[in-house]
Design a protein around this motif. Structure first.
Motif, PDB file in Angstrom:
ATOM      1  N   GLU A   2       0.827  -1.197   0.000  1.00 63.41           N
ATOM      2  CA  GLU A   2       0.000   0.000   0.000  1.00 63.41           C
ATOM      3  C   GLU A   2       0.867   1.255   0.000  1.00 63.41           C
ATOM      4  OE1 GLU A   2      -2.932   0.100   3.012  1.00 63.41           O
ATOM      5  OE2 GLU A   2      -3.406  -2.013   2.798  1.00 63.41           O
ATOM      6  N   TYR A   3       0.391   2.233  -0.707  1.00 63.07           N
ATOM      7  CA  TYR A   3       1.078   3.524  -0.792  1.00 63.07           C
ATOM      8  C   TYR A   3       0.113   4.604  -0.325  1.00 63.07           C
ATOM      9  CZ  TYR A   3       4.227   0.825  -3.724  1.00 63.07           C
ATOM     10  OH  TYR A   3       5.106  -0.118  -4.189  1.00 63.07           O
ATOM     11  N   ASN A   4      -0.146   4.640   0.960  1.00 62.91           N
ATOM     12  CA  ASN A   4      -1.163   5.549   1.515  1.00 62.91           C
ATOM     13  C   ASN A   4      -0.807   7.012   1.318  1.00 62.91           C
ATOM     14  OD1 ASN A   4      -2.646   3.376   2.393  1.00 62.91           O
ATOM     15  ND2 ASN A   4      -1.605   3.296   4.358  1.00 62.91           N
ATOM     16  N   GLU A   7      -1.253   7.933  -2.377  1.00 62.93           N
ATOM     17  CA  GLU A   7      -2.679   7.938  -2.715  1.00 62.93           C
ATOM     18  C   GLU A   7      -3.376   9.176  -2.139  1.00 62.93           C
ATOM     19  OE1 GLU A   7      -4.146   4.214  -1.340  1.00 62.93           O
ATOM     20  OE2 GLU A   7      -3.114   3.083  -2.903  1.00 62.93           O
ATOM     21  N   LYS A  11      -5.126  12.256  -4.250  1.00 63.27           N
ATOM     22  CA  LYS A  11      -6.501  12.695  -4.033  1.00 63.27           C
ATOM     23  C   LYS A  11      -6.594  14.203  -3.816  1.00 63.27           C
ATOM     24  CE  LYS A  11      -8.258   8.416  -2.139  1.00 63.27           C
ATOM     25  NZ  LYS A  11      -8.770   7.732  -0.946  1.00 63.27           N
ATOM     26  N   ALA A  66       3.633   8.284 -10.394  1.00 64.06           N
ATOM     27  CA  ALA A  66       2.666   7.346  -9.843  1.00 64.06           C
ATOM     28  C   ALA A  66       1.967   6.567 -10.948  1.00 64.06           C
ATOM     29  CB  ALA A  66       1.659   8.074  -8.985  1.00 64.06           C
ATOM     30  N   LYS A  72      -1.552  -0.791 -10.720  1.00 66.21           N
ATOM     31  CA  LYS A  72      -2.953  -0.350 -10.779  1.00 66.21           C
ATOM     32  C   LYS A  72      -3.860  -1.316 -10.045  1.00 66.21           C
ATOM     33  CE  LYS A  72      -2.159   2.842 -13.950  1.00 66.21           C
ATOM     34  NZ  LYS A  72      -2.138   4.141 -13.867  1.00 66.21           N
TER      35      LYS A  72
END
Length: 72
Positions: A2-4, A7, A11, A66, A72
């Protein structure tokens, strides 16, 4: 994996340049008011524009990286 952070950055990519330049503008205007030096008002506008451009450039680079490197 995960790449919180990335991400969350993606956003908020529309708001980051505006928030950064607003912060710079606020700081320079505050310094101008506290010091009484009117040259800081012109510097505030100039630095806010420069920060907006640079943060927008950085955001676009992060978006590009990214899209190319993250799964994906």
């Amino acid at each position: 994996m995960e790449y919180n952070t990335i991400e969350a950055f993606l956003k908020l990519k529309r708001y980051i340049p505006s928030l950064a330049s607003a912060l710079i503008l606020f700081v320079f205007v505050y310094v101008a008011l506290r010091s009484g030096i009117p040259d800081f008002y012109a510097a505030a506008i100039l630095m806010a524009a420069v920060v907006f451009f640079l943060t927008r450039l950085i955001v676009e680079l992060v978006v590009l990286l990214a899209d190319m490197l993250l799964p994906k």
